[in-house]
Write an enzyme that holds these catalytic residues in place. Structure first.
Site, PDB file in Angstrom:
ATOM      1  N   GLY A 182       0.831  -1.203   0.000  1.00 40.28           N
ATOM      2  CA  GLY A 182       0.000   0.000   0.000  1.00 40.28           C
ATOM      3  C   GLY A 182       0.857   1.242   0.000  1.00 40.28           C
ATOM      4  O   GLY A 182       2.068   1.173  -0.187  1.00 40.28           O
ATOM      5  N   ASN A 183       0.205   2.381   0.220  1.00 40.11           N
ATOM      6  CA  ASN A 183       0.960   3.629   0.336  1.00 40.11           C
ATOM      7  C   ASN A 183       0.250   4.527   1.334  1.00 40.11           C
ATOM      8  O   ASN A 183      -0.805   4.165   1.859  1.00 40.11           O
ATOM      9  CB  ASN A 183       1.121   4.300  -1.030  1.00 40.11           C
ATOM     10  CG  ASN A 183      -0.206   4.658  -1.643  1.00 40.11           C
ATOM     11  OD1 ASN A 183      -0.927   5.514  -1.144  1.00 40.11           O
ATOM     12  ND2 ASN A 183      -0.569   3.976  -2.726  1.00 40.11           N
ATOM     13  N   ARG A 184       0.814   5.704   1.592  1.00 38.82           N
ATOM     14  CA  ARG A 184       0.343   6.513   2.717  1.00 38.82           C
ATOM     15  C   ARG A 184      -0.757   7.513   2.346  1.00 38.82           C
ATOM     16  O   ARG A 184      -1.100   8.376   3.158  1.00 38.82           O
ATOM     17  CB  ARG A 184       1.529   7.234   3.344  1.00 38.82           C
ATOM     18  CG  ARG A 184       2.498   6.240   3.980  1.00 38.82           C
ATOM     19  CD  ARG A 184       3.780   6.910   4.393  1.00 38.82           C
ATOM     20  NE  ARG A 184       3.559   7.970   5.354  1.00 38.82           N
ATOM     21  CZ  ARG A 184       4.382   8.994   5.530  1.00 38.82           C
ATOM     22  NH1 ARG A 184       5.460   9.092   4.816  1.00 38.82           N
ATOM     23  NH2 ARG A 184       4.104   9.919   6.426  1.00 38.82           N
TER      24      ARG A 184
END
Ligand code: CTP
Length: 406
Positions: free
Chosen positions: A209-211
């Site tokens: 995932g990412n932020r």
């Protein structure tokens, strides 16, 4: 469409018998399309249940400065609000606001906002007519606070006189009067917005995932709807968004690609605010990878670059907006990205700067067009950044070039 559609209203509720009427005010604001964030004082919670507001409002009720998930809730609430409404407002609240005495979440939020403030006092006649209260009301008015005078009628305890909270109709009308009819410069346009970070499954419980929080994309969808557009939001998050926005929930980059392909045909404006994974596991495991089996080798394959695909398929009358998060040589990377992706506008943020981008309520961006124009939007709320991005969309659609404003 209502003037309140997509507008973010902090609804402060003080402790008074009229607190129960704030429930009706909350309901009406939400029905009119506003995004209502309720803030109750400690005393208000003695008069009405928090659950009622949480159920009716757009977000759960907030009562404390000491929020575990958000260390400075008052600045976030104050900065992101389009308007702060206090109904009912007690004599104590008026006095606190006059003197700048911030002792709880609501009074701190009132000091931390630059948005218009509407207060609706409610109290016993003797208190309302007291010279101290009269003077405080005059001071607030002289500072630009809108005071919705109470009405005369039956008060708590059977007394009759001035001090009864204004009717929900009057309160909502006052809010509408302040927020105005709003500009409807996107009326007749179909806007497709993507938001949030995609999740690429490794196995049934793990993902890459990412932020990205999705807040900027949701703010864009709300702002576009408030300005009259028909909005579809393809999002990976469950964040709240106005009722007139059509929401398509997705998880992975492939699902986001599919949803965009499905809806982009009809769109006049596509805003790719989502943080789409560039790579995804080739073959996610069907069952949970076990530690005992050793360090897994996860083979990745590239995903479709949705923005670049839209950019290649440049259609007459369609405006494509990309986002870029950079950490160095920000404008230079953005210049080459607007070219390589074929976007009409590129909104770039320097995610290494304080208060910018991922997981923040605020953002600071540069908006670039294809002809070399650039506009800097200094650190502000994500809804104001959304407004600036849509201003730029309107400008280039009408043949303009971006220049610095303000
Ligand atoms: N984007 C997209 N599809 C992808 C990856 C990105 O549509 N598979 C879009 C994003 O929504 C954003 C823009 O492309 O609008 C920029 O994404 P970014 O990750 O900054 O660009 P990349 O091409 O991945 O470049 P970098 O090497 O800097 O990661």
């Amino acid at each position: 469409m209502s003037a309140l559609a997509g507008r973010r209203i902090v609804l402060g509720v003080c402790g008074g018998i009229a607190a129960y009427k704030a429930i009706e005010v909350c309901r009406r604001l939400v029905d009119d399309g506003a995004h209502v964030v309720p803030v109750m004082t400690e005393s208000a919670t003695r008069f009405v249940g928090q659950v009622t507001f949480s159920a009716l409002a757009s977000e759960p009720v907030r009562t404390s400065l000491w929020d575990e998930d958000d260390p400075i809730p008052h600045t976030h609430l104050g900065q992101s609000a389009d308007l702060v409404l206090v109904a009912p407002a007690t004599a104590r609240l008026l006095a606190s606001l006059v003197s700048g005495y911030s002792h709880d979440l609501l009074t701190n939020t009132l000091l931390a906002t630059r948005a218009p403030v509407v207060v609706c006092p409610a109290m016993h006649t003797e208190m309302w007519e007291h010279p101290a209260v009269r003077a405080n009301v005059d001071t607030l008015r002289s500072r630009g606070v809108v005071v919705v005078d109470p009405e005369t009628g039956r008060l708590a305890g059977g007394d009759v006189g001035a001090g009864r909270l204004a009717s929900p109709e009057r309160i909502v009308a006052a809010v509408e009067g302040v927020l105005g009819p709003g500009t409807k410069d996107l009326a007749g346009l179909r806007v497709l917005v993507t938001a949030g970070g995609t999740r690429e499954p490794i196995d049934p419980v793990r993902f890459l995932g990412n932020r990205s929080s999705g807040r900027q994309g949701h703010a864009l969808a709300d702002e576009a709807a408030a300005r009259g557009a028909e909005v579809t939001l393809v999002t990976t998050t469950g964040l709240p968004v106005g009722p007139e926005v059509r929401v398509v929930g997705v998880t992975t980059a492939d699902e986001m690609h599919q949803a965009v392909v499905e809806h982009a045909d009809r769109a006049d404006v596509v805003v790719m605010a989502a943080a789409v994974a560039d790579f995804t596991p080739v073959a996610p495991a069907a069952s949970k990878l076990k530690k005992a089996d050793g360090v897994p080798l996860v083979e990745l394959r590239p995903t479709v670059d949705i923005l670049a695909e839209l950019g290649r398929d440049r259609r007459e009358g369609r405006t494509v907006v990309g986002f870029a998060a950079e950490t160095d040589d920000v404008e230079q990377h953005a210049r080459s990205k607007i070219e390589s992706k074929g976007a009409d506008l590129l909104v770039v943020n320097d995610v290494s700067a304080a208060g910018v981008g991922f997981e923040h309520e605020t953002n600071e961006v540069r908006i670039l067009d294809r002809s070399g124009g650039v506009r800097h939007v200094p650190l502000t709320s994500k809804s104001k950044v959304a407004a600036a991005v849509l201003d730029a969309v309107v400008e280039i659609r009408t043949g303009g070039r971006l220049e610095q404003v303000g």
